[in-house]
Write a protein that holds these residues in place. Sequence first.
Motif, PDB file in Angstrom:
ATOM      1  N   LEU A  72       0.822  -1.208   0.000  1.00 41.23           N
ATOM      2  CA  LEU A  72       0.000   0.000   0.000  1.00 41.23           C
ATOM      3  C   LEU A  72       0.855   1.255   0.000  1.00 41.23           C
ATOM      4  O   LEU A  72       0.460   2.280  -0.580  1.00 41.23           O
ATOM      5  CB  LEU A  72      -0.938  -0.010   1.210  1.00 41.23           C
ATOM      6  CG  LEU A  72      -1.921  -1.184   1.258  1.00 41.23           C
ATOM      7  CD1 LEU A  72      -2.809  -1.099   2.478  1.00 41.23           C
ATOM      8  CD2 LEU A  72      -2.763  -1.237  -0.008  1.00 41.23           C
ATOM      9  N   PHE A  73       2.019   1.193   0.613  1.00 36.92           N
ATOM     10  CA  PHE A  73       2.930   2.339   0.567  1.00 36.92           C
ATOM     11  C   PHE A  73       3.394   2.602  -0.854  1.00 36.92           C
ATOM     12  O   PHE A  73       3.465   3.763  -1.304  1.00 36.92           O
ATOM     13  CB  PHE A  73       4.118   2.089   1.487  1.00 36.92           C
ATOM     14  CG  PHE A  73       5.171   3.157   1.441  1.00 36.92           C
ATOM     15  CD1 PHE A  73       4.885   4.453   1.846  1.00 36.92           C
ATOM     16  CD2 PHE A  73       6.449   2.868   1.002  1.00 36.92           C
ATOM     17  CE1 PHE A  73       5.850   5.446   1.808  1.00 36.92           C
ATOM     18  CE2 PHE A  73       7.419   3.847   0.960  1.00 36.92           C
ATOM     19  CZ  PHE A  73       7.124   5.144   1.365  1.00 36.92           C
ATOM     20  N   ALA A  74       3.717   1.530  -1.607  1.00 36.34           N
ATOM     21  CA  ALA A  74       4.111   1.689  -3.009  1.00 36.34           C
ATOM     22  C   ALA A  74       2.971   2.299  -3.826  1.00 36.34           C
ATOM     23  O   ALA A  74       3.189   3.171  -4.680  1.00 36.34           O
ATOM     24  CB  ALA A  74       4.532   0.337  -3.588  1.00 36.34           C
ATOM     25  N   ALA A  75       1.730   1.862  -3.566  1.00 36.06           N
ATOM     26  CA  ALA A  75       0.584   2.416  -4.281  1.00 36.06           C
ATOM     27  C   ALA A  75       0.398   3.900  -3.966  1.00 36.06           C
ATOM     28  O   ALA A  75       0.097   4.712  -4.852  1.00 36.06           O
ATOM     29  CB  ALA A  75      -0.682   1.632  -3.924  1.00 36.06           C
ATOM     30  N   LYS A  76       0.608   4.283  -2.727  1.00 38.36           N
ATOM     31  CA  LYS A  76       0.429   5.686  -2.353  1.00 38.36           C
ATOM     32  C   LYS A  76       1.562   6.565  -2.894  1.00 38.36           C
ATOM     33  O   LYS A  76       1.357   7.750  -3.158  1.00 38.36           O
ATOM     34  CB  LYS A  76       0.325   5.801  -0.830  1.00 38.36           C
ATOM     35  CG  LYS A  76      -0.975   5.196  -0.294  1.00 38.36           C
ATOM     36  CD  LYS A  76      -1.021   5.155   1.207  1.00 38.36           C
ATOM     37  CE  LYS A  76      -1.263   6.504   1.805  1.00 38.36           C
ATOM     38  NZ  LYS A  76      -1.522   6.424   3.259  1.00 38.36           N
ATOM     39  N   ILE A  77       2.767   5.986  -3.039  1.00 36.90           N
ATOM     40  CA  ILE A  77       3.848   6.741  -3.685  1.00 36.90           C
ATOM     41  C   ILE A  77       3.462   7.067  -5.126  1.00 36.90           C
ATOM     42  O   ILE A  77       3.655   8.193  -5.610  1.00 36.90           O
ATOM     43  CB  ILE A  77       5.169   5.947  -3.636  1.00 36.90           C
ATOM     44  CG1 ILE A  77       5.731   5.931  -2.214  1.00 36.90           C
ATOM     45  CG2 ILE A  77       6.190   6.546  -4.585  1.00 36.90           C
ATOM     46  CD1 ILE A  77       7.024   5.150  -2.077  1.00 36.90           C
ATOM     47  N   TYR A  78       2.887   6.084  -5.816  1.00 37.79           N
ATOM     48  CA  TYR A  78       2.437   6.310  -7.200  1.00 37.79           C
ATOM     49  C   TYR A  78       1.365   7.400  -7.236  1.00 37.79           C
ATOM     50  O   TYR A  78       1.404   8.295  -8.088  1.00 37.79           O
ATOM     51  CB  TYR A  78       1.901   5.004  -7.778  1.00 37.79           C
ATOM     52  CG  TYR A  78       1.298   5.145  -9.162  1.00 37.79           C
ATOM     53  CD1 TYR A  78       2.109   5.270 -10.278  1.00 37.79           C
ATOM     54  CD2 TYR A  78      -0.082   5.148  -9.331  1.00 37.79           C
ATOM     55  CE1 TYR A  78       1.564   5.405 -11.551  1.00 37.79           C
ATOM     56  CE2 TYR A  78      -0.641   5.286 -10.597  1.00 37.79           C
ATOM     57  CZ  TYR A  78       0.182   5.412 -11.703  1.00 37.79           C
ATOM     58  OH  TYR A  78      -0.361   5.553 -12.946  1.00 37.79           O
ATOM     59  N   ALA A  79       0.423   7.328  -6.303  1.00 39.48           N
ATOM     60  CA  ALA A  79      -0.633   8.350  -6.251  1.00 39.48           C
ATOM     61  C   ALA A  79      -0.055   9.722  -5.945  1.00 39.48           C
ATOM     62  O   ALA A  79      -0.512  10.744  -6.491  1.00 39.48           O
ATOM     63  CB  ALA A  79      -1.675   7.972  -5.197  1.00 39.48           C
ATOM     64  N   SER A  80       0.960   9.788  -5.089  1.00 34.38           N
ATOM     65  CA  SER A  80       1.575  11.080  -4.752  1.00 34.38           C
ATOM     66  C   SER A  80       2.286  11.685  -5.960  1.00 34.38           C
ATOM     67  O   SER A  80       2.203  12.890  -6.206  1.00 34.38           O
ATOM     68  CB  SER A  80       2.567  10.902  -3.592  1.00 34.38           C
ATOM     69  OG  SER A  80       1.922  10.416  -2.441  1.00 34.38           O
ATOM     70  N   ILE A  81       3.005  10.824  -6.708  1.00 34.00           N
ATOM     71  CA  ILE A  81       3.733  11.320  -7.879  1.00 34.00           C
ATOM     72  C   ILE A  81       2.765  11.813  -8.952  1.00 34.00           C
ATOM     73  O   ILE A  81       2.961  12.874  -9.564  1.00 34.00           O
ATOM     74  CB  ILE A  81       4.660  10.228  -8.430  1.00 34.00           C
ATOM     75  CG1 ILE A  81       5.752   9.885  -7.395  1.00 34.00           C
ATOM     76  CG2 ILE A  81       5.299  10.666  -9.748  1.00 34.00           C
ATOM     77  CD1 ILE A  81       6.631   8.719  -7.795  1.00 34.00           C
ATOM     78  N   ARG A  82       1.703  11.058  -9.202  1.00 34.47           N
ATOM     79  CA  ARG A  82       0.749  11.436 -10.242  1.00 34.47           C
ATOM     80  C   ARG A  82      -0.064  12.673  -9.865  1.00 34.47           C
ATOM     81  O   ARG A  82      -0.296  13.542 -10.689  1.00 34.47           O
ATOM     82  CB  ARG A  82      -0.194  10.261 -10.515  1.00 34.47           C
ATOM     83  CG  ARG A  82       0.436   9.101 -11.273  1.00 34.47           C
ATOM     84  CD  ARG A  82       0.697   9.455 -12.735  1.00 34.47           C
ATOM     85  NE  ARG A  82      -0.517   9.904 -13.392  1.00 34.47           N
ATOM     86  CZ  ARG A  82      -1.380   9.087 -14.001  1.00 34.47           C
ATOM     87  NH1 ARG A  82      -1.154   7.777 -13.990  1.00 34.47           N
ATOM     88  NH2 ARG A  82      -2.448   9.570 -14.604  1.00 34.47           N
ATOM     89  N   SER A  83      -0.508  12.743  -8.627  1.00 34.42           N
ATOM     90  CA  SER A  83      -1.395  13.844  -8.239  1.00 34.42           C
ATOM     91  C   SER A  83      -0.644  15.078  -7.779  1.00 34.42           C
ATOM     92  O   SER A  83      -1.156  16.190  -7.896  1.00 34.42           O
ATOM     93  CB  SER A  83      -2.327  13.380  -7.118  1.00 34.42           C
ATOM     94  OG  SER A  83      -1.595  13.117  -5.939  1.00 34.42           O
TER      95      SER A  83
END
Length: 324
Positions: free
Chosen positions: A46-57
């Motif tokens: 879930l941390f990896a998924a949230k890193i992706y969301a942080s970079i995109r958003s």
Amino acid sequence: MLEGFNEMDALTDRGFLPGMSKEEREKIAKSETMAIRLSNIANMVLFAAKIYASIRSRSLAIIASTLDSLLDLLSGFILWFTACQMQSRNPYQYPIGKRRMQPLGILVFASVMATLGLQIILESVRSLMSDGNKSRRKEQETWLVDIMLSVTLVKLGLVIYCRSFTNEIVKAYAQDHFFDVITNVIGLVAALLANYVEGWIDPVGAVILALYTIHSWSMTVLENVNSLVGRSAAPEYLQKLTYLCWNHHKAIRHIDTVRAYTFGSHYFVEVDIVLPSEMPLREAHDIGEALQEKLEQLPEIERAFVHLDYEFTHKPEHAQSHDD
């Protein structure tokens, strides 16, 4: 209080604390280990998924929520590392064990996390002062909602699962998962409102999350500082120890001192008991040693020290430490 006294009576009568069978303890231990492993794996994914969301958003609120997930990962690593260190005993270099490694590691880690939280706050304030009132993109960020909602639902399921255990470490994981649910919801709501209402909502949400993170870890720091400086146990616990000492042997005439103070995550206990002056040394020693073994059977106690005396009118042996 009566329940605590009954527990001490059982220890006095049987010589050990009543509990579950070995098979039941092993079964529960396996379940607790599985819960911890699932929590760690979920935290990493879930941390990896949230890193992706942080970079995109590039949403400050989402970044602050990701920082909270980083806390979960690093705190789990610290608990694992310090637990391994505490188990590797070296009676020559560390004669009283390594129980203080865990709170010390948490203090160092909390200092780093507080610095990161302050950096998020500064960046959010800078964003508010520069372009906080500018409109953001209005298109629907479906992938962002999907990622954050999935993360929140998984964390919510882990909260329910981990709360079914009585182990303190598993309960701590449940609390971390619950906090993560809160930060995920706040981060997602702030990011969406920034997209469709006002742009300043995103940095404000990031500030709220950063302050929440700093506050929660400040409470953890205070708790661990108390465990390092040797804070006294609660009066109710001292009552239990006094009750156990008084009922240990009929030859005990007085109980001069009962102390219990934190040493890392457990207690050190000091007890002064008064025995008849004419009692042979061998008998007196056996009484004191048996009391020490009883005290060290209690799960909260790391080590116990029993001092034998024949009167209680003298000054304390460690008077120098009480002059203040």
